[in-house]
Design an enzyme around this catalytic site. Structure first.
Site, PDB file in Angstrom:
ATOM      1  N   SER A  54       0.579  -0.982  -0.020  1.00 20.47           N
ATOM      2  CA  SER A  54      -0.109   0.028   0.273  1.00 20.47           C
ATOM      3  C   SER A  54       0.775   1.321  -0.006  1.00 20.47           C
ATOM      4  O   SER A  54       1.881   1.266   0.626  1.00 20.47           O
ATOM      5  CB  SER A  54      -1.074   0.125   1.172  1.00 20.47           C
ATOM      6  OG  SER A  54      -0.354   0.484   2.398  1.00 20.47           O
ATOM      7  N   LYS A  55       0.299   2.333  -0.656  1.00 10.04           N
ATOM      8  CA  LYS A  55       0.923   3.687  -0.774  1.00 10.04           C
ATOM      9  C   LYS A  55       1.095   3.986   0.542  1.00 10.04           C
ATOM     10  O   LYS A  55       2.216   4.577   0.891  1.00 10.04           O
ATOM     11  CB  LYS A  55      -0.153   4.284  -1.649  1.00 10.04           C
ATOM     12  CG  LYS A  55       0.371   5.789  -2.006  1.00 10.04           C
ATOM     13  CD  LYS A  55      -0.775   6.134  -2.822  1.00 10.04           C
ATOM     14  CE  LYS A  55      -0.570   7.868  -2.752  1.00 10.04           C
ATOM     15  NZ  LYS A  55      -1.682   8.457  -3.762  1.00 10.04           N
ATOM     16  N   ARG A  56       0.061   3.920   1.397  1.00  6.48           N
ATOM     17  CA  ARG A  56       0.233   4.485   2.734  1.00  6.48           C
ATOM     18  C   ARG A  56       1.204   4.186   3.620  1.00  6.48           C
ATOM     19  O   ARG A  56       1.833   4.643   4.426  1.00  6.48           O
ATOM     20  CB  ARG A  56      -1.010   4.357   3.517  1.00  6.48           C
ATOM     21  CG  ARG A  56      -1.458   5.448   4.261  1.00  6.48           C
ATOM     22  CD  ARG A  56      -2.823   5.304   5.161  1.00  6.48           C
ATOM     23  NE  ARG A  56      -2.813   3.781   5.566  1.00  6.48           N
ATOM     24  CZ  ARG A  56      -4.049   2.998   5.979  1.00  6.48           C
ATOM     25  NH1 ARG A  56      -5.059   3.678   5.608  1.00  6.48           N
ATOM     26  NH2 ARG A  56      -3.804   1.779   6.524  1.00  6.48           N
TER      27      ARG A  56
END
Ligand code: GLU
Length: 482
Positions: A252-254
């Site tokens: 995930s980007k986060r």
């Protein structure tokens, strides 16, 4: 038949690791088969346009050694290789399908569609376009076209029977046709959708093997219907499983683990990343783990792609990375580590080449370097308990005596070299009848303020220089006297 594969990213500004792996596999397969690898930029979704995003794709792929034989910047016989530059090529094909009854104009407005979707959902049904405009007469269609009513062109998908195809990774796939929706082929802005453009482009570019993410597994029957409608041969399909962080979570980007740049910025080597990424979803069938790009080409086999999700294990990547760092030529390591040293040691007069020698073996990822060498720039706060070490037979009391012993010895060294430091300290320790550890451990603590350091007391003392070493030693004595 010459194998032709392609990587067809949408320019989002980032290179997802899953995308990079797709590019890599396409490249490896083309090269393995003596074929061609094509880069096509899929930018028909103008709303998602990101400035500079194409350059990110070029730089990432080239940086990793994944070079394309045909593509936007290198040209080729099947250009243009940027979808928006191909804009005018699609409509005639769409019209051909309208003529043959495989597609139709649709004039439904967004509001009408929303209403019908809401009604379907209220009944607990999944909304699927209801072929409303398929039933317009030829004259009605022409009237609307003449009046300039905005339209899209939809595929006229069959509603009965089954669609089957073979996928190299997933085997025989079949979908009941009543699950297929009449997808939009041409949008109201005159641009093709991905769903249409991928078929036209893959055909016109002579793509023989389509290797892409498995999210396209269920749309592929619709693409095959298009190939059939045109009377074209469909390519071989190789759908790749998703790259996951673990059994449940996607990258995930986060969490900062989804993009190539996340890892490069942290100080992972691209060679290590490519090597590891190749193994997430494919195996060579033997115990080998280390591969150069050339060796990957040699070993690659599409029949060894896994059909279970590839787990991208950062610890494993880190292990690969440490190995790659260890194998770097020392000059290269020095060059790469310098900016990381600079973060905490700039202007501190530390000898980088020597420090690099001590650090290379211990570097797993470059972003861990600053914390490991920060103590050379500034003595960290520490507790006197650190002087206690059972095996070295020291405690604060022993340490104090040891530091008092070495202080005049170090003061007496005129020519500050590691050899001289070594000789002088060893002589003093022997003369005092002490164990090396009982003296060198306290000395190391006093001058580094920490239990774990690259190099021992002698190397650190040399790196710090005489003045700073003596200053820290004095500081240690003060702490032990309190
Ligand atoms: N542009 C599509 C994507 O980025 C490509 C899919 C394909 O390879 O056909 O997902």
């Amino acid at each position: 038949m010459q194998v032709r594969t392609r990587f067809a990213p949408s320019p989002t500004g980032y290179m997802h690791l899953g995308g990079l792996r797709t590019a890599l596999y396409n490249y490896l397969y083309a090269k393995k088969m003596g074929g061609k690898f094509i880069l096509r930029i899929e930018d028909t979704d103008q709303e998602r346009f990101v400035e500079g995003a194409t350059e990110v794709i070029y730089e990432t792929l080239r940086g990793c050694g994944i070079d394309w034989d045909e593509g936007p910047d290198v040209g080729g016989d099947c250009g243009p290789y940027v979808q928006s530059d191909r804009k005018l090529m699609y409509m005639p094909y769409a019209k051909q399908l309208v003529e043959s009854g495989h597609a139709y104009y649709c004039f439904c407005t967004k509001e009408e569609l929303d209403e019908r979707r809401a009604a379907a959902e209220a009944k607990g049904e999944v909304f699927k376009y209801d072929k409303h405009c398929l039933h317009l007469s030829k004259e009605e269609v022409q009237q609307k076209l003449d009046a300039g009513v905005p339209f899209v062109i939809r595929q006229n998908a069959p509603t009965t029977g089954e669609s089957k195809y073979h996928d190299v990774v997933f085997g025989d796939i079949s979908f009941p046709n009543d699950t297929l929706d009449d997808m939009i082929l041409m949008k109201a802005d005159g641009m093709p959708t991905y769903n249409f453009a991928n078929v036209i482009d893959d055909h016109l570019m002579g793509i023989t093997h389509v290797m892409r993410g498995m999210e396209y597994l269920s749309s592929t029957p619709k693409y095959n219907l298009l190939y059939d409608a045109f009377g074209w041969e469909a390519p071989e399909y190789i759908h790749l499983t998703t790259v996951m962080r673990d059994a449940k979570h996607k990258l995930s980007k986060r969490d900062g683990d989804a993009y190539y740049s996340d890892f490069i910025d942290k100080g992972y080597l691209k060679e290590a990343l490519i090597n590891y990424l190749a193994l997430v979803g494919w195996n060579p069938g033997d115990e080998r783990e280390f591969f150069t790009l050339e060796e990957l080409i040699e070993a690659f086999d599409i029949h060894r792609l896994n059909n279970s999700p590839g787990i991208f294990d950062v610890d494993k990547l880190t292990w690969f990375n440490a190995e790659y760092i260890r194998r770097l030529p020392p000059e290269k390591y020095l060059e790469m580590v310098t900016p990381w040293f600079d973060q905490v040691l700039a202007g501190k007069g530390i000898d980088y080449p020597r420090l690099a020698q001590l650090m290379q073996e211990r570097t797993e990822v470059f972003n861990r370097v600053p914390d490991m060498v920060r103590f050379l720039g500034e003595l960290p706060e520490y507790e006197v308990d650190l002087y206690t070490h059972k095996k070295m037979k020291t405690n604060p009391e022993v340490a104090k005596a040891s530091l008092e012993l070495v202080k005049p010895v170090l003061e007496g060294i005129d020519h500050w070299t590691e050899q001289n430091l070594h000789d002088a300290l060893m002589a003093a320790i022997a003369e005092a009848g002490l164990k090396n550890g009982a003296v060198l451990w306290p000395l190391r603590i006093a001058i580094s303020g920490q239990a774990s350091t690259p190099g021992g007391a002698i190397e650190i003392a040399w790196l710090l220089g005489k003045e700073e070493t003596l200053r820290r030693l004095e500081d240690g004595l003060n702490r032990l006297t309190k």
